[in-house]
Design an enzyme around this catalytic site. Sequence first.
Site, PDB file in Angstrom:
ATOM      1  N   ARG A  74       0.809  -1.237   0.000  1.00  0.00           N
ATOM      2  CA  ARG A  74       0.000   0.000   0.000  1.00  0.00           C
ATOM      3  C   ARG A  74       0.834   1.276   0.000  1.00  0.00           C
ATOM      4  NH1 ARG A  74      -3.410  -2.863   3.773  1.00  0.00           N
ATOM      5  NH2 ARG A  74      -5.078  -3.834   2.593  1.00  0.00           N
TER       6      ARG A  74
ATOM      7  N   LYS B 153       2.315  11.550 -11.266  1.00  0.00           N
ATOM      8  CA  LYS B 153       1.326  10.767 -12.018  1.00  0.00           C
ATOM      9  C   LYS B 153       2.011   9.480 -12.445  1.00  0.00           C
ATOM     10  CE  LYS B 153      -2.017  13.910 -14.128  1.00  0.00           C
ATOM     11  NZ  LYS B 153      -2.523  14.481 -15.397  1.00  0.00           N
TER      12      LYS B 153
ATOM     13  N   GLU C 150       6.924  18.780 -25.510  1.00  0.00           N
ATOM     14  CA  GLU C 150       6.599  19.216 -24.150  1.00  0.00           C
ATOM     15  C   GLU C 150       7.150  20.621 -23.873  1.00  0.00           C
ATOM     16  OE1 GLU C 150       4.474  17.763 -22.289  1.00  0.00           O
ATOM     17  OE2 GLU C 150       4.476  15.627 -22.801  1.00  0.00           O
TER      18      GLU C 150
ATOM     19  N   LYS D  20       6.183  23.325 -13.635  1.00  0.00           N
ATOM     20  CA  LYS D  20       5.295  22.163 -13.479  1.00  0.00           C
ATOM     21  C   LYS D  20       5.000  21.898 -12.006  1.00  0.00           C
ATOM     22  CE  LYS D  20       4.209  17.440 -14.220  1.00  0.00           C
ATOM     23  NZ  LYS D  20       4.190  16.261 -15.051  1.00  0.00           N
TER      24      LYS D  20
ATOM     25  N   GLU E 264      -7.655  18.110 -10.160  1.00  0.00           N
ATOM     26  CA  GLU E 264      -9.093  18.212  -9.904  1.00  0.00           C
ATOM     27  C   GLU E 264      -9.664  19.594 -10.183  1.00  0.00           C
ATOM     28  OE1 GLU E 264      -9.426  14.902  -6.312  1.00  0.00           O
ATOM     29  OE2 GLU E 264      -8.699  16.910  -5.877  1.00  0.00           O
TER      30      GLU E 264
ATOM     31  N   ARG F 121      -3.809  21.896 -12.917  1.00  0.00           N
ATOM     32  CA  ARG F 121      -2.863  20.917 -13.456  1.00  0.00           C
ATOM     33  C   ARG F 121      -3.251  20.494 -14.879  1.00  0.00           C
ATOM     34  NH1 ARG F 121       0.100  15.894 -10.434  1.00  0.00           N
ATOM     35  NH2 ARG F 121       1.263  15.265 -12.262  1.00  0.00           N
TER      36      ARG F 121
ATOM     37  N   ASN G 224      -2.023  19.224 -19.895  1.00  0.00           N
ATOM     38  CA  ASN G 224      -2.511  18.271 -20.906  1.00  0.00           C
ATOM     39  C   ASN G 224      -2.698  18.905 -22.269  1.00  0.00           C
ATOM     40  OD1 ASN G 224      -2.551  16.378 -18.953  1.00  0.00           O
ATOM     41  ND2 ASN G 224      -4.764  16.333 -18.687  1.00  0.00           N
TER      42      ASN G 224
ATOM     43  N   HIS H 254      -2.333  16.899 -25.482  1.00  0.00           N
ATOM     44  CA  HIS H 254      -2.224  15.482 -25.148  1.00  0.00           C
ATOM     45  C   HIS H 254      -3.440  14.667 -25.580  1.00  0.00           C
ATOM     46  CE1 HIS H 254       1.294  16.760 -23.042  1.00  0.00           C
ATOM     47  NE2 HIS H 254       1.542  15.541 -22.588  1.00  0.00           N
TER      48      HIS H 254
ATOM     49  N   HIS I  60      -2.009  11.739 -27.473  1.00  0.00           N
ATOM     50  CA  HIS I  60      -2.073  10.344 -27.000  1.00  0.00           C
ATOM     51  C   HIS I  60      -2.700   9.451 -28.065  1.00  0.00           C
ATOM     52  CE1 HIS I  60      -1.740  11.153 -22.384  1.00  0.00           C
ATOM     53  NE2 HIS I  60      -0.575  11.054 -22.976  1.00  0.00           N
TER      54      HIS I  60
ATOM     55  N   HIS J 278       6.381   9.625 -27.505  1.00  0.00           N
ATOM     56  CA  HIS J 278       5.422  10.505 -26.827  1.00  0.00           C
ATOM     57  C   HIS J 278       5.637  11.981 -27.173  1.00  0.00           C
ATOM     58  CE1 HIS J 278       2.733  12.026 -23.786  1.00  0.00           C
ATOM     59  NE2 HIS J 278       3.713  12.745 -23.268  1.00  0.00           N
TER      60      HIS J 278
HETATM   61  N1  GLY Z   1       1.939  15.154 -17.661  1.00  0.00           N
HETATM   62  C1  GLY Z   1       0.795  15.854 -17.168  1.00  0.00           C
HETATM   63  C2  GLY Z   1       0.780  15.956 -15.679  1.00  0.00           C
HETATM   64  O1  GLY Z   1       1.721  15.563 -15.018  1.00  0.00           O
HETATM   65  O2  GLY Z   1      -0.175  16.424 -15.128  1.00  0.00           O
END
Ligand code: GLY
Length: 367
Positions: A125, A147, A189, A231, A242, A246, A250, A253, A257, A269
């Site tokens: 966990r 992430k 990026e 970042k 949320e 952040r 994207n 992306h 993706h 990528h």
């Molecule tokens: N690569 C996008 C993020 O880390 O939110």
Amino acid sequence: MTNIFLLKRDITTSKTLRAVCGRGLPPLAHLAPELFAGAGHICLATDRTCLNKFKRTFKKTLGRRWDGTDIFVLPAGRAAKTFRALEGLLSFMLKRGFSRNSLLIAAGGGSVTDLAGLAASLYMRGINWISVPTTFLGQIDAGLGGKTAVDLGGVKNMAGAFYQPALTVCDAAFLQTLGPGELRAGAGELLKYALIGPEALRRRILKSIEDALKGDAKALQELVSACADFKLSLTARDERDETGVRELLNLGHTAGHAFEALSKGRLAHGRAVLWGLRYACLLSIRLKTLEPAQQRTVSGILWGTEAAPLPAACFNFRAFYRLICYDKKAGAGKNRFLLIERPGRITAVNDIAPGILKGTLTALKRR
Ligand code: GLY
């Protein structure tokens, strides 16, 4: 020069999180003695290419803990981001008696840090992990911010967790060993940051991008520090993606993706993200979110750098549409794109008509 960024305290683990950027950084145990003092077992997860290339560096960075460190070799590239590889790493730690106090170090590109970070979140966990991104793309994006994920059913990053590394180390010395193709994989990026970041970051990126992509040590180190700092400032404000802060990361992306998946491994990528950004730019023009006065600037930024051609499979609209509807923010069967209003100002648009998306894909092919 070494830059140390402190993230806010992580809500779930209450640990102080650190990222260190620089060149020729001190051994890991000097940067985070407490992580090593309590760690009975240490696992270094990496891939074969990195191990062959950086074994001496890894040995140096682990110092007296090198003897006794268990090394787990992941498959190179996206083959690392599978449940099979995840189970392999978890079973490896189990067989060697790893406990909750053990430490997992992930050293490699984004696939290695994504997979090992997820393994760290799951093993008993959650155990401590250190992210050591060795690619340009990993140091400005993938290896930072917690992430972690594997791919599922051919869709990128569909199973994962937010799980912050206790320490992230971006050492520009790794970047000196990269060839032009590997450095260029960071261009997408970098240009993303030029479009979402503040004016000062944009100017810095546009000034140094060509030098960095040619391997200039100073430019690389400066851009890594600037992008990592930006970042992590977004991540600290919206760790679990949320509130929309952040989500800016994207940009490009959603289509990127899809291109990456449709290319079946032929498009790395970073290169797919550059095409995804170009797609977002054309869509922004079509939907009139991009201010007319900014169209030349944004197109100049995105078409000003060389890009490997998009494989023909990426222009299969049905397959493209199916993949973009898996976007985690969109809701089942729906689509959601981040569009550009002007550099530094991004907006999200939901449920764009398939005809518009198809027309944009055709326009991308013609550019
Ligand atoms: N690569 C996008 C993020 O880390 O939110």
